[in-house]
Design an enzyme around this catalytic site. Structure first.
Site, PDB file in Angstrom:
ATOM      1  N   ARG A 568     -18.426   0.904   3.584  1.00 38.44           N
ATOM      2  CA  ARG A 568     -18.519   1.418   2.119  1.00 38.44           C
ATOM      3  C   ARG A 568     -20.060   1.382   1.666  1.00 38.44           C
ATOM      4  O   ARG A 568     -20.769   0.486   1.878  1.00 38.44           O
ATOM      5  CB  ARG A 568     -17.451   0.542   1.383  1.00 38.44           C
ATOM      6  CG  ARG A 568     -16.100   0.558   1.409  1.00 38.44           C
ATOM      7  CD  ARG A 568     -15.722   1.842   1.437  1.00 38.44           C
ATOM      8  NE  ARG A 568     -15.610   2.242  -0.363  1.00 38.44           N
ATOM      9  CZ  ARG A 568     -14.460   2.120  -1.128  1.00 38.44           C
ATOM     10  NH1 ARG A 568     -13.290   2.299  -0.441  1.00 38.44           N
ATOM     11  NH2 ARG A 568     -14.734   2.342  -2.419  1.00 38.44           N
ATOM     12  N   THR A 678     -17.385  -6.925   9.677  1.00 37.94           N
ATOM     13  CA  THR A 678     -16.459  -6.907  10.599  1.00 37.94           C
ATOM     14  C   THR A 678     -17.010  -5.457  11.793  1.00 37.94           C
ATOM     15  O   THR A 678     -16.666  -5.750  12.921  1.00 37.94           O
ATOM     16  CB  THR A 678     -15.052  -6.684  10.630  1.00 37.94           C
ATOM     17  OG1 THR A 678     -14.676  -5.936   9.481  1.00 37.94           O
ATOM     18  CG2 THR A 678     -14.393  -7.979  10.445  1.00 37.94           C
TER      19      THR A 678
END
Ligand code: 73E
Length: 831
Positions: A568, A678
């Site tokens: 993002r 992650t």
């Protein structure tokens, strides 16, 4: 009980029980049957979408059979279950994962090719299930995979959004959002028309005195909406365990409330009410790490939490156990504060509906919940305005006040006369209007609180939750470092690498025990192995180069260093620093002689990611990336030395081909801001190196793989406060290389500089909150080290192989095992 077949008839029934196909012909028969009957198509009318649907339905049948058996076994055994409450489940595609987890992909690939199709093309027909924003939602999906793979009795509970995260289009260099309607054909969900729950909003609380003199409360007179369950099967890898993900959809209630309006002829308002009901589960809020505080979002939260708890309590009550057994049978994990109302709702059910005493109820509640914190960013910490909650959930507000009162009383007894402490830890913040601090409510109502990487778990204890460590003691707070599922993120995303590893390790057991990867160590210096390894990397890069050419028209050289940052778009993740670095490289190349240029490492800088629709600065960062890409890619002085690409609409299925194609990936958040990350794990697991800050899980990755295999740079979390202070008091000067970049932007090299004013302002008068200038020199210097390292292919290959061999820790299986042992006290069900 009434719905089961009478015992004497069951043998007949069992004779006809559904069976799973096991070899190719049986698979083909199922596919053709589904295409010809379920889909009403024929061999004269079967395109790739129909063929995909046929294969999906064939595999769905297998999933259902295992799923039914699993649910029956779990019901019969009646062990403790865990319920994972998450507003987001970023599942991506299902078919490929289902084939691999069932270990039937080879059979299916072969079978479908004899019917005239290539499996890759069919897999590509599937729409991503994109019910999440980013890392938090994808973590929930990885956890579901691990829970099933490890045979844990577990359910996910979420919302069935009609629209997932928007699709991103880039038009004239700007992000444009397009709605993601994904439900026209979704074979992976099952509506359960018999499983509905009525959920109330608004209304008022009436107090009355019971015959025994106790005061009771009824919440009544509100508006009722119906929750309808949709179930999604979650297969484990190499086990029949198939768990359930239950997603709630909102519908107008069929109860008396709405008939009243209908009967009184108030049709218009009755229709409006119906539409309002459907709006609740209509759309996922597209904000990652930002809290906006809209009423509809609060409605979503309560709707989902109340339906899920009703379901959980109903299942518990069927067992006929005493209420005091509840925490022995049920663990509920709160994925961030989004489901915190579950704490209040369970307390309400126990005291108002089940007539338990407050203290008995509260003991049950506080033994049941666990709360996972995912962020320390102040703008992401949820706070709900008291007037809003008063209006929507009046009884819950009373209970929150009561929880707060009892809590503050115990604090006061232990820390007498510390009024400031009481003000600091109160669930209610005395602002105007007052707000409810959801994280505090989550801590007070839970047995355990965990962060998602070591640094992050330490930081929450020393900063935002410091007072609660003093009050509850340190044992309530723990760490569970995130992980990713190697099934999707290695085996599915990078089948060639997975096969090469399996060849060396003598099988695919590493997919169930990722620490076995350490067996690769002894091959790390083997020249032939290195070549095979790097050939696979090259073919993954070729596949990406082809995709880039087809979608953007940009030709990139697969021999160049592929440098990828996909996540993002957020100022704290510092894509702006990356693009400033690209500009700096571009300016340096422009200044070089031909001879100097010939010695440079070729680079492809690849970006991807969505900006929240209302996040202006993030959208400006995208605009700068696309502007730079237009200039750089068309500059003949630069040629193949530097290309800049923005990949449109980054999502799970794109991550699956991007992660295997990186030489270098960027995880460069301001120290102390990225809780874990992650994708850092996914990139390293796929044989890429990373450049990163000492933040989130980067620190533990470094510990595992060794610091000479990662390109770390920048200031530490402990420096951040002082650096920000220095900026605020004007005691800093901008880094000279960054100054040059800003000047170039302001000269108009990348188009109208007015567009980028906000970005420049953030670095100057804005106080450079994310410390881009402070880290810039070290960032550029580290990129130089990357170039040098890339010039030595053997040593590079060795670093990659050694890193992968040390990634065993970052499987989500390990994370789930830690949750099960330290938080849930949960045992697997032997299969
Ligand atoms: O660092 C990531 C982390 O890896 C963190 O930013 C992300 O969660 C990942 C999984 O633990 C996250 N997302 C949100 N908060 N933290 C969030 C907050 C509000 C709405 C949606 C997402």
């Amino acid at each position: 009980i009434e719905s089961s077949i009478p015992a004497p008839l069951r043998d007949t029934w069992k004779k006809f029980a559904a069976t799973e196909f096991k070899e190719k012909e049986a698979f083909q028969k199922e596919v053709v049957k589904h295409i010809e009957t379920t889909l009403a198509r024929s061999l004269y009318n079967c395109d790739e979408l129909a063929a995909y649907s046929g294969v999906a339905l064939a595999f769905r049948d297998r999933l259902i059979i295992d799923w039914n058996k699993t649910q029956q076994a779990h019901t019969l055994l009646d062990q403790k279950r865990v319920y994972y409450l998450s507003l987001e489940f970023l599942m991506g595609r299902t078919l490929d994962n289902a084939m691999l987890n069932q270990q039937m992909k080879d059979t299916a690939v072969d079978g479908i090719s004899e019917l005239g199709f290539r499996m890759e093309d069919l897999i590509d027909q599937e729409h991503d299930a994109a019910l999440g924003n980013g890392g938090l939602g994808r973590l929930a999906a990885c956890f579901l995979d691990s829970l099933a793979s490890l045979n844990f009795p577990a359910w996910g509970y979420g919302l069935r959004y009609r629209y997932g995260i928007f699709k991103q289009e880039i038009i004239d260099g700007y992000q444009v959002e397009v709605p993601d309607y994904w439900l026209d054909f979704n074979p992976w969900e099952f509506p359960r028309h018999d499983i509905t729950v009525d959920i109330m909003f608004y209304g008022h609380v009436r107090k009355y005195t019971e015959e025994d003199g106790r005061t009771s409360h009824v919440w009544e007179g509100g508006e009722v909406v119906q929750a309808l369950a949709y179930d999604v099967p979650i297969p484990g890898y190499g086990t029949p365990t198939t768990n359930n993900l239950r997603l709630w959809s909102s519908k107008p209630s069929t109860g008396e409330f709405d008939f009243q309006k209908f009967n009184s002829g108030d049709y218009e308002s009755s229709v409006r009410d119906q539409q309002r009901a459907e709006t609740i589960s209509a759309v996922l809020y597209p904000n990652d790490n930002i809290d906006v505080g809209k009423e509809l979002r609060l409605k979503q939260q309560y709707f989902w939490v109340a339906a899920s708890l009703y379901d959980i309590v109903r299942r518990f009550k069927k067992s006929g156990r005493a209420w005091s057994d509840f925490p022995e049978q049920v663990a509920i994990q709160l994925n961030d504060t989004h489901p915190t109302l579950a704490i209040v709702e369970l307390q309400r059910i126990l005291i108002d509906k089940e007539q338990l005493d407050w203290d008995d109820a509260w003991n049950i509640v506080t033994q049941t919940f666990g709360y996972t914190n995912h962020t320390v960013l102040p703008e992401a910490l949820e706070k709900w305005s008291v007037p809003l909650v008063q209006n929507l959930l009046p009884r819950h507000l009373q209970i929150i006040y009561e929880i707060n009162l009892y809590f503050l009383q115990t604090v006061e007894r232990r820390f007498p006369k510390d009024r400031d402490l009481l003000r600091r830890v109160s669930i209610i913040e005395e602002s105007n209007p007052q707000v409810i601090r959801m994280a505090y409510l989550a801590i007070i109502g839970s047995k355990k609180v965990n962060g998602v990487a070591e640094l992050h778990s330490d930081l929450i204890k020393s900063t935002i939750f410091k007072d609660f460590v003093t009050i509850f003691g340190p044992d309530k707070f723990t760490n569970v470092t995130n992980g990713v599922t190697p099934r999707r993120w290695l085996h599915q995303a990078n089948p060639k690498l997975s096969a090469l590893i399996a060849e060396k390790l003598g099988g695919y057991q590493f997919l169930k025990d990722l620490t076995l990867l350490n067996g690769l160590e002894k091959w790390a210096d083997d020249k032939d192995f290195q070549r095979e390894w790097m050939d696979i990397k090259y073919s993954n890069k070729q596949r990406l180069a082809k995709y880039i050419k087809e979608t953007t028209g940009i030709a990139v050289n697969p021999h160049a260093l592929f440098d990828i940052q996909v996540k993002r778009i957020h100022e704290y993740k510092r894509q702006q620093m990356n693009i400033f670095g690209v500009i700096s490289r571009y300016l340096a190349l422009k200044k070089m002689t031909k001879a100097e240029r010939a010695k440079q490492v070729q680079r492809v800088s690849i970006f991807g990611g969505k900006a929240a629709p209302g996040y202006w600065m993030a959208k400006t960062i995208i605009r700068l990336i696309t502007a730079v890409s237009e200039v750089v890619n068309n500059d003949i002085d630069v040629g193949d030395l530097l290309k800049v690409v923005f990949i449109e609409d980054y999502n799970v299925s794109k991550a699956e081909f991007l992660c295997p194609a990186s030489d270098l990936s960027e995880h460069i958040s301001t120290a102390g801001t990225e809780a874990s990350g992650t994708s850092n794990m996914k990139f390293v697991l796929n044989g890429g190196l990373i450049i990163g800050t000492c933040d989130g899980a980067n620190i533990e990755i470094t510990r595992e793989i060794g610091e000479d295999r990662i390109f770390l740079f920048g200031h530490l979390a402990e420096d951040v406060e002082d650096l920000r202070h220095a900026h605020r008091y004007g005691k800093t000067e901008m880094d000279p290389a960054l100054r040059e970049v800003c000047d170039e932007i302001q000269k108009g090299t990348f188009g109208d500089p007015g567009i980028f004013g906000g970005l420049i302002h953030a670095l100057t008068d804005g106080g450079d909150y994310y410390l881009v200038s402070d880290d810039f020199a070290s960032y550029l210097a580290t990129h130089k080290l990357v170039d040098e390292a890339f010039k030595d292919p053997q040593s590079w290959a060795n670093k990659c192989i050694m890193s992968v061999s040390a990634m065993g820790f970052f499987t989500s299986d390990r994370a789930i095992q830690e949750y099960a042992e330290n938080i849930w006290n949960l045992e697997p069900v032997p299969m």
